[in-house]
Design a protein around this motif. Structure first.
Motif, PDB file in Angstrom:
ATOM      1  N   ASP A 349       0.843  -1.188   0.000  1.00  0.00           N
ATOM      2  CA  ASP A 349       0.000   0.000   0.000  1.00  0.00           C
ATOM      3  C   ASP A 349       0.885   1.246   0.000  1.00  0.00           C
ATOM      4  O   ASP A 349       2.113   1.148  -0.158  1.00  0.00           O
ATOM      5  N   LYS A 350       0.266   2.419   0.167  1.00  0.00           N
ATOM      6  CA  LYS A 350       1.015   3.664   0.098  1.00  0.00           C
ATOM      7  C   LYS A 350       2.067   3.759   1.200  1.00  0.00           C
ATOM      8  O   LYS A 350       3.081   4.431   1.046  1.00  0.00           O
ATOM      9  N   GLU A 351       1.809   3.110   2.312  1.00  0.00           N
ATOM     10  CA  GLU A 351       2.755   3.157   3.428  1.00  0.00           C
ATOM     11  C   GLU A 351       3.814   2.059   3.336  1.00  0.00           C
ATOM     12  O   GLU A 351       4.520   1.785   4.306  1.00  0.00           O
ATOM     13  N   ARG A 352       3.886   1.404   2.156  1.00  0.00           N
ATOM     14  CA  ARG A 352       4.826   0.301   1.928  1.00  0.00           C
ATOM     15  C   ARG A 352       4.569  -0.866   2.860  1.00  0.00           C
ATOM     16  O   ARG A 352       5.490  -1.607   3.234  1.00  0.00           O
ATOM     17  N   LYS A 353       3.312  -1.027   3.198  1.00  0.00           N
ATOM     18  CA  LYS A 353       2.940  -2.190   3.995  1.00  0.00           C
ATOM     19  C   LYS A 353       2.449  -3.280   3.043  1.00  0.00           C
ATOM     20  O   LYS A 353       1.617  -3.037   2.176  1.00  0.00           O
ATOM     21  N   LEU A 354       2.983  -4.494   3.218  1.00  0.00           N
ATOM     22  CA  LEU A 354       2.589  -5.613   2.367  1.00  0.00           C
ATOM     23  C   LEU A 354       1.125  -5.954   2.631  1.00  0.00           C
ATOM     24  O   LEU A 354       0.734  -6.199   3.775  1.00  0.00           O
TER      25      LEU A 354
END
Length: 815
Positions: A349-354
């Motif tokens: 996602d935008k927060e670089r969370k898988l």
């Protein structure tokens, strides 16, 4: 002193629920699922305190039109944690309906697994709701949602702050205006009709439309009350755009031929990431439906042959959040394995969370099977499963050059006798069956370690090794194997509905490790095999240097022929053809070769060599042109204009793809009448490709060219073929005419050919007529045309012209 405010007593929760008309619920997923309701939720549903339905019937109190939707939302929340906020109608025990707002969210344990779902239900349009209550509800919602009321004519009667902000105008500007006037003109009439119908029937109205003034999409949910409707408004422009993009994406993915699987970003360890999406190709190729796999692990596609190494590569990539690509064996629902070229990629996602894993798999089963098949075909014959030429060559190279191999050996070339006759009479299917039986018998004739290979067609090669160190032992061993082969292949073959007898010809050459090349060995064994065929077939022949001498002589002859063609050493002679009264009816064009050193070379020598070297193609075309030119010359003389010229056509010349065009071109260039050109075809044309032969003969016949079947009775003819051929004439071979007066069989054959020609309405001519007695016998049987030394040998053009002048003078002389 500071006073301490007391904490909120949990006993006040039911009071709060009653005040807000909100009930709560909880669904535990373990142990088959357990559903709990608060007393206020039971009251909203018109049920007594303590009531809760079974978990499997959690949505049964909703109006039937809403049940499927609520079940879908609950299932999605349970599987992948998707929260929901939905408005729906419930059915009370007395049959009345009530509108509720239902919310739900997932509860997870410390490992992130979903263990329960909990939520709340708020009665938003309860039975007997008064306008004042709606206004209070709008005020209560003022901190979150846009809320308005309209009267029975659709005119705004109340707007909260969020509604004024959303609609871009204050209450003074909007009160008294009809709410549908802000939408596009094309839908205003429809909205008015829907509004008035909903008010009159007291039913809910819900729609999404584009606000013409705001250029935004508004979601409108309208609830009827006495004298009007309460409207919840929400700007859903962003959602509409996102949904449109999602639909485009889903539509594109659904139409892909590749399998697409999307899973949640769970750990790879058991139970593993859960599937949240599959496309249409997944359903087509695996046999599983979406409902069968959503919420399950992709491991359901694994089976006994799924490669552990490939799975380990995927696991390592997922643990490091990087893509992976493997070829993997998966299994369909019915247990059938299939190969996929699989790409597995992480999604952030935008927060670089898988958030998810996307696996795209291309079904490469056909490619894998083709690779295996190609690998097998590279070294084995597909019909007999014997080693093919490539594998034989590899083993021959090893036998000649590998120090670890024996010093002596033998190479055997085996060819079935008259195999083409079987193919033509019984068909290629039975021919293939025979080849498979031959392969089995050949295997039984050799020792383990020897190679039995098929080169193609009915040609087989055997490589014999381990025959000892003494020079005579390979010959003795090879002879013993060859005798076994002759005996085994000479036994009858039981084919479906037919008992077939066959023989073979075997050529053998002996070798030591370094004396000859692989190519030389194959040539020598092949020559020995042809020598065996020339010796009467069904026999064995060992290669000797004399065979090589014959081959060298043939090569020298071929070289001389090429030079003869370049130097124009060939010439055409003509042998007269006469009728029973001795009148000339035509001639046969015969090719002759006067060699500067060899002298006159017999056609029986150089015609086969021309066939082998393909020189017969240009030579045959030249003879055709010469014959047409001679016909054209005779057409200007009244005493010659009736004559035809017969031209022999070889098998290779006839099968040339441009042969028919060449005949047409020769006729057009010479300007002759086509029926005066007669093409003599041999029976060997009927040995293979009969349909193509008949088609070409039909094309020649349409031009007007006459067709004669030469050497009839000695080749491959059968009545079934003969009646299909567009012939004009049968020609009795000289072999039958030679002994026609002394050999009863030859006489019977001649009578049969003549009778057959008459029955098929064909002309018949006999060649090789040398005596009046032969001619008289043929005449008595009905053959009235002849060619042979009784009348004239083949003559050059000038001598032929003199012969015809003498013949004409004899006919003109008084009796």
């Amino acid at each position: 002193m500071h006073s301490i405010e007391p904490a909120l007593d949990e006993s006040a929760v039911p009071m709060l629920e009653r005040a807000a008309s909100i009930g709560v619920w909880r669904l535990a997923l373990a142990g088959g699922g357990k559903l709990s309701w608060s007393n206020q939720l039971a009251a909203i549903h018109g049920q007594p305190p303590g009531y809760a339905p079974p978990a499997q019937h959690a949505c049964r109190h909703y109006e039937p039109g809403f049940q499927a939707r609520m079940e879908q939302l609950l299932r999605a929340c349970s599987v992948d944690g998707t929260p929901f906020d939905e408005e729906a109608q419930i059915v009370l025990p007395d049959g009345r309906r009530a509108w509720v707002r239902s919310l739900g969210e997932a509860l997870r344990d410390e490992q992130g697994h979903i263990v329960a779902v909990q939520g709340a239900v708020q009665e938003i349009a309860p039975r007997g709701l008064r306008p004042g209550t709606l206004l209070r509800m709008g005020a209560a919602l003022g901190s979150g949602e846009a809320f308005v009321t309209v009267d029975g004519n659709g005119q705004y009667s109340y707007l909260n702050e969020q509604a004024e902000r959303l609609l871009g105008a204050g209450s003074p500007q909007l009160l008294g205006r009809r709410f549908w006037n802000s939408f596009q003109k094309t839908v205003r009439l429809r909205l008015e009709e829907q509004f008035r119908s909903a008010c009159s029937r007291g039913v809910r109205l819900e729609f999404e439309e584009l606000d013409a003034h705001l250029a935004s999409w508004l979601e409108v949910r309208a609830f009827p009350f006495a004298g009007g409707m309460a409207l919840h408004l929400r700007d859903v422009t962003s959602r509409r755009k996102a949904q449109q993009q999602l639909r485009l994406l889903e539509g594109s993915i659904a139409r892909l031929n590749d399998i697409v699987i999307i899973t949640e970003a769970g750990p790879f360890s058991e139970p593993g990431p859960r599937i949240v999406f599959v496309n249409d190709a997944f359903e087509r190729r695996t046999g599983y439906t979406r409902d069968e796999v959503i919420g399950r692990s992709p491991r359901l596609l694994q089976g006994p042959n799924t490669q552990r190494a490939a799975l380990d590569r995927i696991r390592a990539a997922m643990e490091e959040w990087r893509p992976a690509r493997v070829d993997l064996v998966n299994y369909k629902k019915n247990g059938e394995p299939f190969w996929v070229d699989l790409d597995v990629s992480p999604v952030w996602d935008k927060e670089r969370k898988l958030t998810h894993w996307v696996a795209v798999g291309r079904d490469v089963t056909e490619r894998k099977l083709a690779e295996e098949k190609i690998q097998h075909l590279a070294f084995y014959d597909p019909l007999t499963r014997l080693p093919n030429r490539q594998l034989l060559m590899d083993r021959l190279h090893a036998a000649l050059n590998d120090p670890a191999r024996p010093r002596e050996g033998a190479l055997m070339f085996i060819d079935l006798d008259n195999f083409k006759v079987l193919n033509d009479t019984l068909g290629h299917q039975k021919g293939d069956m025979l080849l498979q039986l031959v392969a089995e018998r050949l295997r039984s004739c050799v020792a383990k370690g020897d190679t039995v290979a098929r080169l193609g067609g009915d040609e087989f090669v055997i490589l014999l090794e381990n025959r000892g160190d003494k020079p005579l032992e390979p010959a003795t061993g090879a002879r013993a194997v060859a005798d076994r082969i002759l005996a085994a292949l000479g036994e009858p073959y039981v084919l479906p509905g037919y008992l077939h007898h066959s023989t073979c010809s075997v050529g053998v050459t002996l070798f030591s490790r370094s004396d000859r090349t692989v190519s030389e060995l194959l040539k020598q064994a092949d020559l020995a095999m042809y020598q065996a065929k020339g010796s009467g077939r069904n026999t064995v022949c060992f290669f000797d240097p004399e065979m090589q001498a014959v081959v060298s002589a043939n090569a020298a002859l071929a070289a001389d022929m090429r030079q003869a063609w370049r130097e124009k050493q060939f010439q055409v002679e003509y042998q007269p053809q006469v009728d029973v009264a001795g009148r000339m009816i035509g001639v046969e064009a015969l090719l002759r070769w006067q060699h500067p050193q060899r002298g006159v070379v017999s056609p029986e020598q150089f015609i086969p060599a021309a066939e082998e070297t393909s020189l017969i193609i240009p030579i045959g075309r030249w003879v055709l042109d010469q014959a047409c030119a001679q016909i054209a010359a005779w057409e200007h003389r009244p005493d010659r204009a009736h004559l035809s010229i017969a031209v022999n056509v070889s098998v290779r010349q006839f099968r040339h793809p441009e042969f028919v065009d060449e005949v047409m071109q020769a006729i057009e260039q010479s300007g002759i009448q086509p029926h005066k050109l007669k093409l003599e075809l041999t029976e060997s044309l009927l040995a293979d490709g009969i349909d193509v032969t008949i088609a070409k003969m039909g094309s020649l016949k349409e031009m007007g060219v006459a067709l004669s079947l030469d050497d009839f009775g000695i080749g491959y003819s059968s009545l079934s073929y003969l009646k299909r051929l567009p012939l004009d004439q049968l020609k009795i071979d000289r072999e039958f005419v030679k002994d026609i007066l002394t050999d009863a069989n030859d006489a019977a054959i001649a009578r049969t050919v003549i009778g057959l020609a008459h029955s098929l309405d064909l002309d018949v001519i006999a060649e090789g007529v040398e005596t009046p007695e032969q001619r008289d016998f043929l005449a008595r049987q009905g053959c009235l045309s002849y060619q042979g030394y009784l009348y004239s040998p083949p003559l050059p053009v000038a001598e032929l012209e003199a012969f015809m002048d003498r013949l004409a003078a004899t006919e003109a002389a008084p009796a």
